[in-house]
Write a protein that holds these residues in place. Sequence first.
Motif, mmCIF file in Angstrom:
data_model
loop_
_atom_site.group_PDB
_atom_site.id
_atom_site.type_symbol
_atom_site.label_atom_id
_atom_site.label_comp_id
_atom_site.label_asym_id
_atom_site.label_seq_id
_atom_site.Cartn_x
_atom_site.Cartn_y
_atom_site.Cartn_z
ATOM 1 N N ILE A 121 5.665 -3.015 3.868
ATOM 2 C CA ILE A 121 4.411 -3.598 4.289
ATOM 3 C C ILE A 121 3.376 -1.739 4.120
ATOM 4 N N ILE A 122 4.393 -0.668 4.213
ATOM 5 C CA ILE A 122 3.748 0.366 3.413
ATOM 6 C C ILE A 122 3.498 0.388 2.559
ATOM 7 N N THR A 123 3.825 -0.436 1.376
ATOM 8 C CA THR A 123 3.729 -0.217 -0.145
ATOM 9 C C THR A 123 2.768 -1.294 -0.641
ATOM 10 N N MET A 124 2.573 -1.943 0.542
ATOM 11 C CA MET A 124 1.568 -3.351 0.384
ATOM 12 C C MET A 124 0.274 -2.477 0.764
ATOM 13 N N ASN A 125 0.080 -1.172 1.092
ATOM 14 C CA ASN A 125 -0.597 -1.113 2.298
ATOM 15 C C ASN A 125 -1.696 0.095 1.310
ATOM 16 N N LEU A 126 -0.420 0.663 0.186
ATOM 17 C CA LEU A 126 -1.021 1.073 -0.942
ATOM 18 C C LEU A 126 -1.889 0.441 -1.835
ATOM 19 N N TYR A 127 -1.979 -0.527 -1.326
ATOM 20 C CA TYR A 127 -2.759 -1.818 -2.662
ATOM 21 C C TYR A 127 -4.246 -1.949 -1.399
ATOM 22 N N PHE A 128 -3.512 -2.261 -0.388
ATOM 23 C CA PHE A 128 -4.634 -3.358 0.229
ATOM 24 C C PHE A 128 -5.647 -1.827 1.396
ATOM 25 N N PHE A 129 -5.461 -0.914 1.549
ATOM 26 C CA PHE A 129 -5.831 0.565 2.452
ATOM 27 C C PHE A 129 -7.300 1.174 2.006
ATOM 28 N N PRO A 130 -6.799 0.868 0.297
ATOM 29 C CA PRO A 130 -8.332 1.734 -0.507
ATOM 30 C C PRO A 130 -8.911 0.607 -0.949
ATOM 31 N N TYR A 131 -8.381 -0.712 -1.407
ATOM 32 C CA TYR A 131 -9.359 -2.056 -1.105
ATOM 33 C C TYR A 131 -9.936 -2.151 0.170
ATOM 34 N N THR A 132 -9.802 -1.746 1.406
ATOM 35 C CA THR A 132 -10.874 -1.795 2.403
ATOM 36 C C THR A 132 -12.103 -1.067 2.365
ATOM 37 N N ILE A 133 -11.444 0.254 2.863
ATOM 38 C CA ILE A 133 -12.212 1.506 1.661
ATOM 39 C C ILE A 133 -13.275 0.822 0.556
ATOM 40 N N ILE A 134 -13.230 0.648 -0.274
ATOM 41 C CA ILE A 134 -14.189 -0.149 -1.506
ATOM 42 C C ILE A 134 -15.217 -0.632 -0.916
ATOM 43 N N ILE A 135 -14.270 -1.982 -0.864
ATOM 44 C CA ILE A 135 -15.265 -3.313 -0.087
ATOM 45 C C ILE A 135 -16.336 -2.619 1.352
ATOM 46 N N ILE A 136 -15.769 -1.830 1.545
ATOM 47 C CA ILE A 136 -17.425 -1.062 3.327
ATOM 48 C C ILE A 136 -17.873 -0.490 2.670
ATOM 49 N N ASN A 143 6.625 -8.022 11.732
ATOM 50 C CA ASN A 143 6.620 -6.812 10.757
ATOM 51 C C ASN A 143 6.724 -8.124 9.590
ATOM 52 N N GLY A 144 7.658 -8.803 10.144
ATOM 53 C CA GLY A 144 7.992 -10.386 9.207
ATOM 54 C C GLY A 144 7.676 -11.105 8.524
ATOM 55 N N LEU A 145 6.332 -11.615 9.540
ATOM 56 C CA LEU A 145 5.083 -12.587 10.081
ATOM 57 C C LEU A 145 4.296 -11.996 8.932
ATOM 58 N N GLY A 146 3.566 -11.030 9.891
ATOM 59 C CA GLY A 146 3.268 -9.901 8.800
ATOM 60 C C GLY A 146 2.983 -9.001 7.248
#
Length: 93
Positions: free
Chosen positions: A12-27, A72-75
């Motif tokens: 999950i932490i590894t996947m957030n390395l992609y999604f956290f900057p993605y969220t900031i860029i979209i905002i 975490n599994g469902l997430g």
Amino acid sequence: MKVANRVVSILIITMNLYFFPYTIIIIKNIEGPIEYGYSIIPITISINILLITAVLTFKHRFSESLLLLVINGLGLIWVLFVLWLLLTVPLMD
């Protein structure tokens, strides 16, 4: 169960390395009233909130928690599904 918690949390932490900057860029790039960013922000923020449960599993008190493993599994399934959609669905330009 401790090892499974940590493996899922690390993913999950590894996947957030992609999604956290993605969220900031979209905002930052939302410009008009009909932008697709408004519809994807709740999805990416829900993925970013999973960081809280992922970090909690590294605390000794919660390291063998079955509830955190289920969350975490469902997430992780949710994160992988959204990532799959983002990578495979073609853009409508």
